[in-house]
Design an enzyme around this catalytic site. Sequence first.
Site, mmCIF file in Angstrom:
data_model
loop_
_atom_site.group_PDB
_atom_site.id
_atom_site.type_symbol
_atom_site.label_atom_id
_atom_site.label_comp_id
_atom_site.label_asym_id
_atom_site.label_seq_id
_atom_site.Cartn_x
_atom_site.Cartn_y
_atom_site.Cartn_z
ATOM 1 N N TYR A 1 77.906 -0.854 15.389
ATOM 2 C CA TYR A 1 78.607 -0.327 14.216
ATOM 3 C C TYR A 1 78.127 1.086 13.887
ATOM 4 O O TYR A 1 78.940 2.015 13.722
ATOM 5 C CB TYR A 1 78.386 -1.246 13.020
ATOM 6 C CG TYR A 1 78.875 -0.644 11.720
ATOM 7 C CD1 TYR A 1 80.233 -0.522 11.461
ATOM 8 C CD2 TYR A 1 77.974 -0.184 10.758
ATOM 9 C CE1 TYR A 1 80.684 0.051 10.272
ATOM 10 C CE2 TYR A 1 78.410 0.378 9.584
ATOM 11 C CZ TYR A 1 79.765 0.499 9.340
ATOM 12 O OH TYR A 1 80.208 1.071 8.171
ATOM 13 N N SER B 1 78.971 6.162 7.560
ATOM 14 C CA SER B 1 77.990 5.178 7.107
ATOM 15 C C SER B 1 76.578 5.713 7.273
ATOM 16 O O SER B 1 76.292 6.468 8.215
ATOM 17 C CB SER B 1 78.134 3.889 7.913
ATOM 18 O OG SER B 1 77.069 3.004 7.648
ATOM 19 N N LYS C 1 80.321 4.681 14.153
ATOM 20 C CA LYS C 1 80.553 5.623 13.059
ATOM 21 C C LYS C 1 80.114 7.036 13.450
ATOM 22 O O LYS C 1 80.780 8.025 13.111
ATOM 23 C CB LYS C 1 79.824 5.162 11.798
ATOM 24 C CG LYS C 1 80.485 3.994 11.102
ATOM 25 C CD LYS C 1 81.867 4.371 10.584
ATOM 26 C CE LYS C 1 82.481 3.294 9.730
ATOM 27 N NZ LYS C 1 83.802 3.690 9.171
#
Length: 327
Positions: free
Chosen positions: A141, A117, A145
């Site tokens: 998040y 991402s 990643k």
Amino acid sequence: MTWMVTGGAGYIGSHVVQAFRDEGIDVVVLDDLSSGVRGFVPEDVELVEASILDTDTVAETLRRRACVGVVHLAGFKYAGVSVQRPLHTYEQNVTGTANLLTAMEQSGVHRIVFSSSAAVYGTPDTLLVTEETPTSPESPYGQSKLIGEWLLADQAIATRESAAPLLHTSLRYFNVVGSGRDDLYDSSPHNLFPLVLDALVAGRTPRINGDDYPTADGTCVRDYIHVADLARSHVSAARALAEGRPLEPVYNLGSGDGVSVREIMTAMASVTGIAFTPEIAPRRPGDPARIVASGELAARDVDWRMTHDLDSMVASAWSARQAAGRS
């Protein structure tokens, strides 16, 4: 040649599955259906309903289907929610990826394309993000990643002297939109396109968060890419790994220029035929004025091409939204 697609029942994953099938490559889907849709998986594609945390089931499936590699899209993807649910995010995205790599090692599978991402960059201080831009994630998040990328890199180092060293690459991208087929749609409660389309169908007025940014029209500029273009590059990367062609550890899949939120609203009104003037709300804290990525490196190595303009992105999303008949 069979590839496992984790998260293959999701919005992006189902398009990756379709892209593999378009190339005549066999796939098996592993998805726990926590956010995926069973109907997104073609009837003639095996769906193993399991989590990537279930190492034994993943390993058994990889062996039974004689998989040559994995495209890893499964995970918890909501950056904002991850701030409230950090432990869940790390379990799904970090522990899950570690367990997947364990299952691959146990099964003798040593190729992986990782769906990363652009959240790994946080709020960069450059107008155009490249693979050399420093990473500085600002949410669990984004952190998860980046850790996933580290796991792949460390496992590659650990296995480089073995008979089957891990071959890997990670694809970083920003905002994925549109639909490649009317029966594969984005239903995320957090993504801009479905939020705007759902509001229009329900008779509500879409909202812009801030119109006083230092951009051409005062609204934020972001990278929006079509899901079918994204899926094609996943398959291209998988092919490269299968053929032993060298790949970089990470690639940005970016437009190079981006579009503004106001431009999206204008396209939404034009394509749907629903006239509206968006409401202007205050800025959201932490929203940078502009984040756009270069896709030059990916264009060189993994067939990255922007084949959809903004209107066609909106039109494909609107067509799928109408076909789904959601209210």
